[in-house]
Design an enzyme around this catalytic site. Structure first.
Site, PDB file in Angstrom:
ATOM      1  N   CYS A  99      -3.734  52.203  -1.428  1.00 14.40           N
ATOM      2  CA  CYS A  99      -4.927  52.025  -2.271  1.00 14.40           C
ATOM      3  C   CYS A  99      -5.643  50.701  -2.028  1.00 14.40           C
ATOM      4  CB  CYS A  99      -4.543  52.153  -3.742  1.00 14.40           C
ATOM      5  SG  CYS A  99      -3.770  53.735  -4.122  1.00 14.40           S
ATOM      6  N   HIS A 392     -11.106  57.575  -7.664  1.00 19.67           N
ATOM      7  CA  HIS A 392     -10.378  56.709  -6.733  1.00 19.67           C
ATOM      8  C   HIS A 392     -10.152  57.391  -5.386  1.00 19.67           C
ATOM      9  CE1 HIS A 392      -7.530  54.009  -5.026  1.00 19.67           C
ATOM     10  NE2 HIS A 392      -6.431  54.614  -5.446  1.00 19.67           N
ATOM     11  N   CYS A 422      -3.306  47.361  -7.177  1.00 19.76           N
ATOM     12  CA  CYS A 422      -1.954  47.739  -6.791  1.00 19.76           C
ATOM     13  C   CYS A 422      -2.064  48.773  -5.675  1.00 19.76           C
ATOM     14  CB  CYS A 422      -1.205  48.333  -7.978  1.00 19.76           C
ATOM     15  SG  CYS A 422      -2.006  49.803  -8.670  1.00 19.76           S
TER      16      CYS A 422
END
Length: 436
Positions: A99, A392, A422
């Site tokens: 990510c 996302h 994160c």
């Protein structure tokens, strides 16, 4: 505090971020259903170059990433160069840091600028949760390889005769950590329990995220940084993110059941970020190159930090680890920041990181620091909403956050902003950006 490490080139130039753009983000299997990540990447880079009026040959490097890899286009960066009319001599390579992938892409271009090997480059990422690499079982894969080497038809038939119906079933991409077998939602549940985060707190954060994102769109704050996108059959445009709940009410969140720990859990689909399709990119240059081209930068990259922790317990604490390091390298404290943008993978993960940043005990016993990073001022935090609302697309989120933060800093008259996330594998990323 250790000495700050300025991000400057050999000639003393700052690293300028001159443009940023993204597609609207779309929930899985909606508008971008059937559009692969490489096409989303071409879409945003092509549009960004067209809007910027920067000659294509000015861009000397493109670093791009995707998390959900497509075997037919393993180097998405080079495919974007070849598919957008850029010079064929433009260097291009791909990166992946879960990510935090577009954070890594930005860092890589910045390092090339500091080394003096380029003067301008593009960084970004794209992901599609709608076009997935559906695999085959290990047994079928091995049989197909052996059959390819078999010399006679009888040898091939003998190999295929060993297969059973279950061996022919498609294998979807794994949603769990390779090393632990834990899903991200399982880790979010861990963190909720470890840090005493309630369902009510998680739902409230998710509700806030949607409210602020809806308001940002309503006030026109995002229109300059989000392109209008068309997807086959090219009839209806997508102009805004389609995950945002424009009429969000707290009562709606309370209706959902836990998604991971069905009996005792607090993490739901509503207080987590959804699977999403989209792409985002930024153009970086040396400050002097931007001046030569008559470009006014959105802002500058002041510092960055990447960290890694154990994956078995609370592995999504990357922001709590990487933020103090990025602040230290920038020569700043949390109080010096005008804005703080933290990736909301899950409300539980976000709230746990906020607790850790404010915790003296966490600072001393876990980070080995003499004092806490600091308590985050809510008036500075995710002021336009976050990933729970926007969605996302894994590799695109960092570039979205950087562009969004710089635009908001400029609206506020400048200052420093923190963007942090994160990532799977216990990774963390943080960047300090500055606008004037």
């Amino acid at each position: 505090m250790s000495q700050a490490l300025p991000l400057i080139t050999r000639q003393g130039d700052r690293i300028a971020i001159v443009r940023g753009l993204r597609t609207p983000f779309a929930r899985q299997a909606t508008v971008f259903h059937g559009v692969p990540a490489v096409d989303l990447g071409k879409m945003v880079v092509g549009e960004m170059l067209a809007r910027s009026d920067i000659p294509a040959d000015v861009i000397e490097q493109l670093v791009f990433g995707q998390v959900v890899q497509m075997p037919e286009a393993p180097n998405i960066a080079r495919e974007i160069v070849l598919g957008t009319g850029m010079s064929v001599h433009t260097d291009a390579y791909s990166v992946s840091r879960a990510c935090a992938t577009s954070f890594q892409a930005v860092a890589n271009v910045a390092e090339s600028l500091m080394a003096g090997t380029i003067r301008a480059g593009i960084a970004g990422g794209a992901d599609s949760s709608s076009v997935l690499p559906i695999g085959v079982s290990k047994t079928l894969a091995r049989t197909l390889v052996d059959a390819n080497k078999a010399r006679t038809l009888s040898q091939k038939l003998k190999l295929f005769s060993r297969l059973r119906p279950r061996d022919l079933l498609p294998v979807p991409p794994a949603v769990a950590e390779y090393s632990t077998g834990l899903r991200m939602g399982d880790t979010a549940e861990q963190m909720a329990k470890s840090w005493g985060i309630t369902r009510e707190q998680q739902d409230a954060l998710a509700h806030r995220s949607h409210q602020l994102a809806a308001k940002a769109w309503e006030e026109g704050k995002l229109s300059a940084e989000v392109m209008t996108a068309y997807a086959p059959p090219f009839r209806e445009p997508l102009e805004q993110d389609n995950n945002i709940r424009k009429n969000s009410t707290l009562a709606d969140y309370q209706k959902l059941r836990p998604a991971f720990d069905r009996k005792h859990g607090t993490v739901t689909a509503a207080n987590s970020t959804p699977l999403t399709d989209g792409a985002a990119a930024v153009i970086l240059m040396t400050e002097s190159r931007a001046k030569e081209l008559g470009l006014t930068p959105l802002g500058y990259l002041r510092s960055y930090a990447f960290t890694a922790i154990d994956v078995w317990q609370d592995m999504l604490l990357g922001p709590a680890w990487s933020t103090p390091l990025a602040l230290e390298r920038a020569g700043l404290t949390l109080a010096d920041l005008t804005l703080i943008d933290m990736h909301e993978a899950f409300a539980a993960q976000t709230l746990a990181n906020l607790q850790c940043l404010a915790s003296e005990r966490f600072a001393r016993e876990v980070l080995g620091r003499s004092q806490a990073t600091g308590e985050v001022d809510e008036s500075k935090f995710n002021v336009l909403g976050g990933s729970i609302a926007y969605g996302h697309p894994f590799a695109a989120t960092g570039a979205r956050m950087i562009t969004q933060t710089l635009h908001e800093l400029r609206r506020r008259g400048g200052g420093f902003g923190l963007v942090t996330a994160c990532a799977a594998g216990g990774l963390g990323a943080a960047m300090i950006v500055e606008a004037e």
